[in-house]
Design an enzyme around this catalytic site. Structure first.
Site, PDB file in Angstrom:
ATOM      1  N   GLY A   1      -4.010   3.121  -3.668  1.00 18.32           N
ATOM      2  CA  GLY A   1      -3.608   3.334  -5.064  1.00 18.32           C
ATOM      3  C   GLY A   1      -4.568   2.569  -5.949  1.00 18.32           C
TER       4      GLY A   1
ATOM      5  N   SER B   1       4.469  -0.731 -13.096  1.00 20.12           N
ATOM      6  CA  SER B   1       4.557   0.281 -12.033  1.00 20.12           C
ATOM      7  C   SER B   1       5.910   0.988 -12.078  1.00 20.12           C
ATOM      8  CB  SER B   1       4.352  -0.379 -10.664  1.00 20.12           C
ATOM      9  OG  SER B   1       5.294  -1.425 -10.471  1.00 20.12           O
TER      10      SER B   1
ATOM     11  N   LYS C   1       6.293 -14.442  -8.991  1.00 19.40           N
ATOM     12  CA  LYS C   1       5.891 -13.054  -9.296  1.00 19.40           C
ATOM     13  C   LYS C   1       7.128 -12.152  -9.348  1.00 19.40           C
ATOM     14  CE  LYS C   1       2.946  -9.464  -9.498  1.00 19.40           C
ATOM     15  NZ  LYS C   1       2.083  -9.019  -8.425  1.00 19.40           N
TER      16      LYS C   1
END
Length: 297
Positions: free
Chosen positions: A9, A245, A175
């Site tokens: 990707g 995303s 994260k």
């Protein structure tokens, strides 16, 4: 090194090109049936990569998985029979929990967990844009993974800055916290990251971060509400023009990584008997939309 990138990707393609330019033998493994895939970075000349070549896979010193979190299990286990036990497996994806699910299958290999703030975008399957400079952190998932600190030099030479973090779980939780704050909201509202700086999101972001702080502290991770809030604010500003995303996945009605982001937080909260109603509500709203798309199919 002989390196295979599984899941080319945006981030996978960026690493593939940078590692090839740094002099490594890089091949791809993807769902595409092409034997060769040409990739171009930021308008430069296209570079050809071998795709789905069993011999190149078997010769790999390092396999980097840049698939979605929910694809990790299927993508990795199907390739293990072709790999030598010395082959290093590196997992670079959003969310947490995906590698834990397959631990017994991969423990014969040195396993590395990674997280990055490098940003990339693929306008189509052959072109990739490097949209934001960032940092990549590596750390060991298992005992043999601790012998792989040399990978920092390998990767830093291709796409700096890269560092080794002996407390990689803390970095991954940080994260995860940022993803919990940004991804579901931008996905549900269909807005760019920067729109979350609007005052109307202040209350919900504050509630998300309070819940995250409680759970992370219960996990023994040193963090404070103020530090997490500052980190989230900084990422919102630094990636203001980016589409998360989850926003992209929800726009195209694709399966999201919410189970491994907010879902992982909820599971952890449950183990520690902590209520996380705001994250729970966002999770339910994302899953409701996913279920609606599945029914349409």
């Amino acid at each position: 090194m002989n390196i295979t990138i599984v899941g080319p990707g945006a981030i996978g393609s960026l690493w593939a090109i940078k590692l090839l330019q740094a002099g490594h033998n890089v091949s791809l493994w993807s769902r595409a049936t092409d034997t060769t895939i040409d990739l171009s970075l930021d308008g430069q000349a296209s570079l050809p990569f071998s795709n789905n070549n069993i011999e190149k896979l078997a010769a790999s010193d390092l396999v980097i998985f840049t698939v979605k979190a929910w694809q990790v299990e299927e993508a990795s286990i199907s390739l293990l029979p072709y790999l030598d036990s010395d082959t290093i497996l590196m997992f670079l994806h959003n969310g947490m929990g995906a590698v834990d699910k397959i631990a017994t299958h991969i423990n014969a290999h040195p396993v590395i967990l990674a997280t990055t703030t490098q940003a990339a975008f693929k306008p189509d399957r052959y072109r990739v844009s490097h949209t934001g400079l960032g940092q990549t952190q590596l750390g060991a998932f298992n005992q043999t993974g601790q012998q792989c600190t040399f990978l920092v030099d390998v990767l830093d030479n291709a796409l700096p800055a890269v560092s080794w973090n002996p407390e990689i779980k803390t970095a991954l939780w940080t994260k995860l916290a940022i993803n919990c704050a940004i991804n579901p909201l931008t996905g549900l509202e269909q807005i760019k990251n920067g729109a979350l700086a609007d005052q109307k999101f202040e209350g919900v972001l504050s509630s998300i971060i309070k819940e995250l702080t409680q759970v992370m502290q219960a996990k023994g991770i040193t963090c404070s509400f103020d530090e997490l809030a500052a980190s989230v604010k900084q990422v919102i500003q630094a990636t203001a023009q980016n589409n998360s995303s989850m926003k992209q996945d929800m726009f195209y009605q694709r399966k999201t990584e919410v189970d491994f982001i907010t879902g992982y937080l909820i599971k952890t909260a449950l183990k520690h008997q902590i209520d996380v109603p705001v994250n729970q509500k966002l999770f339910a709203q994302v899953k409701e939309q996913e279920n609606r798309w599945n029914q349409q199919d």
